[in-house]
Design a protein around this motif. Structure first.
Motif, mmCIF file in Angstrom:
data_model
loop_
_atom_site.group_PDB
_atom_site.id
_atom_site.type_symbol
_atom_site.label_atom_id
_atom_site.label_comp_id
_atom_site.label_asym_id
_atom_site.label_seq_id
_atom_site.Cartn_x
_atom_site.Cartn_y
_atom_site.Cartn_z
ATOM 1 N N GLY A 310 54.447 46.186 11.111
ATOM 2 C CA GLY A 310 54.606 45.815 12.692
ATOM 3 C C GLY A 310 54.510 44.131 12.525
ATOM 4 O O GLY A 310 54.808 43.606 11.772
ATOM 5 N N ASP A 311 53.259 43.813 13.323
ATOM 6 C CA ASP A 311 53.266 42.516 13.420
ATOM 7 C C ASP A 311 51.805 41.891 12.597
ATOM 8 O O ASP A 311 51.357 40.726 13.080
ATOM 9 N N VAL A 312 51.610 42.860 11.824
ATOM 10 C CA VAL A 312 50.303 42.532 10.976
ATOM 11 C C VAL A 312 50.916 42.122 9.481
ATOM 12 O O VAL A 312 51.605 42.933 8.893
ATOM 13 N N THR A 313 50.076 41.100 8.947
ATOM 14 C CA THR A 313 50.544 40.854 7.495
ATOM 15 C C THR A 313 48.966 41.063 7.013
ATOM 16 O O THR A 313 48.241 40.332 7.106
ATOM 17 N N ILE A 314 49.242 42.231 5.810
ATOM 18 C CA ILE A 314 47.974 42.405 4.941
ATOM 19 C C ILE A 314 48.120 41.645 3.871
ATOM 20 O O ILE A 314 49.319 41.713 3.265
ATOM 21 N N ARG A 315 47.127 40.933 3.220
ATOM 22 C CA ARG A 315 47.261 39.926 2.249
ATOM 23 C C ARG A 315 46.968 40.448 1.044
ATOM 24 O O ARG A 315 46.033 41.355 0.840
ATOM 25 N N GLU A 316 47.332 40.179 -0.258
ATOM 26 C CA GLU A 316 46.920 40.716 -1.419
ATOM 27 C C GLU A 316 45.332 40.493 -1.539
ATOM 28 O O GLU A 316 44.790 39.368 -1.265
ATOM 29 N N GLY A 317 44.864 41.543 -1.889
ATOM 30 C CA GLY A 317 43.507 41.508 -2.130
ATOM 31 C C GLY A 317 42.611 42.099 -1.061
ATOM 32 O O GLY A 317 41.426 42.247 -0.971
ATOM 33 N N ASP A 318 43.416 42.379 0.122
ATOM 34 C CA ASP A 318 42.717 42.898 1.293
ATOM 35 C C ASP A 318 42.349 44.338 1.111
ATOM 36 O O ASP A 318 43.355 44.907 0.736
#
Length: 411
Positions: A310-318
């Protein structure tokens, strides 16, 4: 990897909400989850017990998208893998299969799948029904009051997983006691670690005995010992750790579902009347109870790469936590999602997960629930709570498996 402390963790100007949260009612999700989804969206920020920030997935479509995304890892061996509680963290150190990614996960799962297939479940259904009949008959002979968890749900699920694995049923009291320590929210990380060590010692002895048998039995552990351990494709440690996770998962979750389903039906007399009117529709009713109750409320993951949903970016390591109870109440996926409707037929619920980690024992759990609930409400038409509903004690969310500690009934 270090993580920010709880101090200063905010979502805009507001402090991050805690996750997981407590249920106020045994069969309803924590009310705070609904507020988060309605006010902030289907993927929100929250804070774990150790102060670590996490993404919490509350939307059905977003959960399905993420659960099949290979960039979302289930690898519990990663030092930065998140946990919703200290006790759960202790368990993560000692189990396999659930906390793995493909291809390792796939290799282990292939060795187990035949023991939990539809065909094998049909073969076991006669034994499951016979045991359900025996347990309900024993309740009737003893007379009220009775405890549904101790008198029906737990012995039925223990009997079944013993049959599947090839574990002597006379040992069930011991492994039930140790498994209970692993899912109880009241134990410390040290207590959980000790319980795991006790289960490991027990299974090590059982594997040793099975290796010495002239002819293998028909249980899954017998097959793993006589074939996979014998030819070196699995180590002794692999067999023991697989036994631990299957013993844990194979009786606690199903016992909780049977007990909580009974309580929920007794609290919803109109739907109980629907169930009693046509026991032939038990399979349909079980599906709705799985959606409505969603007792495996927290699925844990970590992002192995950046993911946009969607409009959310989950970053590596999250950290990423999926709240099954709220996902299965998403009005975008289920009409009148908060209504218990035993004729709904919503098999697209995520009560057993989704994707490569979908629960391997789901066929077995369905069969046990059908037999237990049908037998109970057919044989005891006057079944009722023996205590006021508000006195039924709820397991806290941090237990990992939602449920109630006991369910006193009378008739």
């Amino acid at each position: 990897m270090s993580h920010p402390s709880a101090v200063g963790l905010t979502n805009g100007t507001e402090p991050l909400p805690d996750f997981p949260q407590l249920r106020q009612c045994p069969y309803q999700p924590p009310p705070g989850y609904r507020e988060l989804r309605e006010n902030q969206g289907p993927v929100v920020r929250a804070r774990l017990y150790d102060g670590r920030p996490t993404w919490v997935v509350l939307g059905h479509a977003q959960a399905r998208e993420l659960l099949i995304d290979p960039r979302l890892s289930s690898d519990w061996s990663r030092p930065d893998f998140p946990s919703p509680s200290p006790r759960r963290k202790a368990i993560q150190k000692a189990t396999i299969l659930v906390g793995m990614d493909p291809p390792e996960h796939s290799a282990y799962r292939r060795r187990l799948i035949s023991a939990f297939s539809v065909r094998r479940t049909r073969e076991l259904s006669v034994s499951i029904q016979r045991r359900a009949d025996e347990l309900v008959e024993a309740m009737l002979e003893k007379g009220p009051p009775a405890d549904i968890l101790g008198g029906l749900a737990l012995p039925l699920s223990s009997h079944t997983i013993c049959r599947i694995l090839g574990v002597p049923y006379e040992d069930h009291d011991y492994f039930e006691e140790q498994s209970a320590l692993l899912v109880s929210p009241q134990v410390t990380e040290d207590d959980a670690t000790q319980a795991l060590m006790n289960l490991r010692t027990y299974l090590t002895s059982l594997v040793d005995r099975k290796e010495k048998e002239a002819e293998p039995g028909d249980g899954l552990l017998d097959t793993l010992v006589s074939e996979d351990l014998a030819d070196g494709s699995l180590s002794r440690d692999d067999v023991i750790r697989l036994g631990i996770i299957l013993l844990m998962a194979g009786h606690e979750t199903t016992a909780s579902m049977i007990t909580l389903s009974t309580f929920t039906l007794l609290q919803n007399p109109a739907q109980l009347a629907v169930f009693r009117a046509d026991p032939g529709k038990a399979a349909l009713a079980v599906e709705e109870l799985l959606r409505y109750l969603s007792i495996g409320d927290v699925a844990m993951r970590i992002a192995a790469a950046d993911i946009t949903v969607g409009d959310v970016t989950i970053r590596e390591g999250d950290s990423v936590m999926l709240s099954t109870s709220e996902i299965n109440r998403d009005p975008a996926a289920f009409e009148d999602a908060d209504v218990l409707d035993l004729e709904r037929g919503a098999r697209h619920h995520l009560g057993f997960g989704y994707g490569v980690h979908q629960c391997i024992g789901q066929n077995l759990a369905r069969a046990e629930m059908e037999s237990a609930l049908t037998t109970l409400f057919t044989r005891i038409p006057g079944l009722r709570l023996a205590v006021p509903a508000e006195q039924v004690e709820i397991k806290p969310a941090q237990s990992g498996v939602q449920g109630i500690y006991e369910l006193p009934v009378a008739w």
